[in-house]
Design a protein around this motif. Structure first.
Motif, short mmCIF file in Angstrom:
data_model
loop_
_atom_site.label_atom_id
_atom_site.label_comp_id
_atom_site.label_asym_id
_atom_site.label_seq_id
_atom_site.Cartn_x
_atom_site.Cartn_y
_atom_site.Cartn_z
N TYR A 145 57.33 29.17 -18.34
CA TYR A 145 57.97 30.17 -17.48
C TYR A 145 59.05 30.94 -18.24
CZ TYR A 145 60.64 32.29 -13.74
OH TYR A 145 61.29 33.20 -12.95
N GLU A 153 42.76 36.54 -11.65
CA GLU A 153 42.60 35.31 -10.84
C GLU A 153 41.72 34.28 -11.55
OE1 GLU A 153 44.21 34.68 -7.97
OE2 GLU A 153 45.21 36.59 -8.31
N ARG A 201 51.64 31.88 -13.56
CA ARG A 201 51.07 33.20 -13.23
C ARG A 201 51.33 33.53 -11.76
NH1 ARG A 201 44.81 33.40 -13.99
NH2 ARG A 201 44.91 32.15 -12.09
N SER A 202 51.12 32.56 -10.88
CA SER A 202 51.38 32.78 -9.44
C SER A 202 52.84 33.10 -9.19
CB SER A 202 50.98 31.55 -8.63
OG SER A 202 49.60 31.39 -8.65
N LYS A 203 53.73 32.38 -9.86
CA LYS A 203 55.17 32.61 -9.70
C LYS A 203 55.55 34.00 -10.19
CE LYS A 203 59.44 31.12 -9.06
NZ LYS A 203 59.97 31.03 -7.70
N ARG A 245 53.60 36.64 -10.32
CA ARG A 245 53.05 37.60 -9.35
C ARG A 245 53.93 37.70 -8.10
NH1 ARG A 245 47.63 36.32 -10.40
NH2 ARG A 245 46.97 37.96 -11.78
N GLU A 246 54.36 36.54 -7.66
CA GLU A 246 55.24 36.48 -6.49
C GLU A 246 56.52 37.27 -6.74
OE1 GLU A 246 57.40 32.65 -5.04
OE2 GLU A 246 55.24 32.33 -4.78
N GLN A 247 57.07 37.12 -7.93
CA GLN A 247 58.30 37.82 -8.27
C GLN A 247 58.08 39.33 -8.42
OE1 GLN A 247 59.38 35.52 -11.71
NE2 GLN A 247 60.63 34.12 -10.50
N GLN A 248 56.90 39.73 -8.83
CA GLN A 248 56.56 41.14 -8.97
C GLN A 248 56.53 41.83 -7.61
OE1 GLN A 248 52.77 41.38 -10.98
NE2 GLN A 248 53.74 42.14 -12.85
N SER A 249 56.09 41.09 -6.61
CA SER A 249 55.89 41.70 -5.28
C SER A 249 57.16 41.72 -4.44
CB SER A 249 54.76 40.98 -4.53
OG SER A 249 55.14 39.65 -4.27
N VAL A 250 58.25 41.20 -4.96
CA VAL A 250 59.51 41.19 -4.19
C VAL A 250 60.26 42.47 -4.41
CG1 VAL A 250 61.74 40.04 -3.94
CG2 VAL A 250 59.69 38.70 -4.24
#
Length: 154
Positions: free
Chosen positions: A94, A112, A145-147, A149-154
């Motif tokens: 990370y 994905e 990768r999921s984390k 992506r999550e941060q990108q969408s905030v």
């Protein structure tokens, strides 16, 4: 949209020094009050509570040398290492991605896809010779990768 099951898996080796997602690639980062030359250096160094041994591993000239130093000192490995190793690897991957946008981009470019670490001999981090290994390294990359992506969408 395609499901992850329809995509070809993404294969990589942790030991490929030229692959940005490999733990042995030389993308340094700062973590736990030290600069680490690679994820592999950090991972091997964190096996030890002894600061001098940890420092020796951190200063190894190559990720393979860091691995060998750790292997040569296996009697000094911290008692909780089996419980900590996945957390240590996840933190390192990370922070590497946060420190190097090109590494994060390479990880996000796997969309994905299921990421598979191709080691034929490592059944914990890799897929093993028969493909039945735990593939923990691949799972760590997919979690990071999921984390991201999550941060990108905030």
């Amino acid at each position: 949209m395609f499901s992850a099951d329809n995509l070809e898996p993404y294969y990589l080796s942790r030991t490929d020094v030229n692959h940005p997602l490999a733990s042995c690639s030389k993308f340094g980062f700062e973590l736990d009050d030290a600069n680490w030359p690679s994820v592999e250096h950090y991972y091997q160094g964190m096996k030890f509570e002894d600061p001098a041994l940890r420092e020796e591993v951190r200063n190894a000239a190559h990720p393979n040398k860091a691995q060998k130093l750790a292997a040569n000192n296996k009697r000094s490995i911290r008692k909780d290492w089996k419980q900590m190793r996945e957390v240590v690897m996840t933190r390192a991957i990370y922070i590497k991605c946060r420190s190097h946008p090109e590494v994060a981009a390479a990880l996000l470019a796997t969309t994905e896809q299921k990421i598979i670490e191709t080691s034929q001999y490592d059944y914990y981090w890799g897929c093993g010779r028969d493909g039945l290994g735990h593939n923990t390294f691949g799972k760590v990359l997919m979690a990071v990768r999921s984390k991201l992506r999550e941060q990108q969408s905030v």
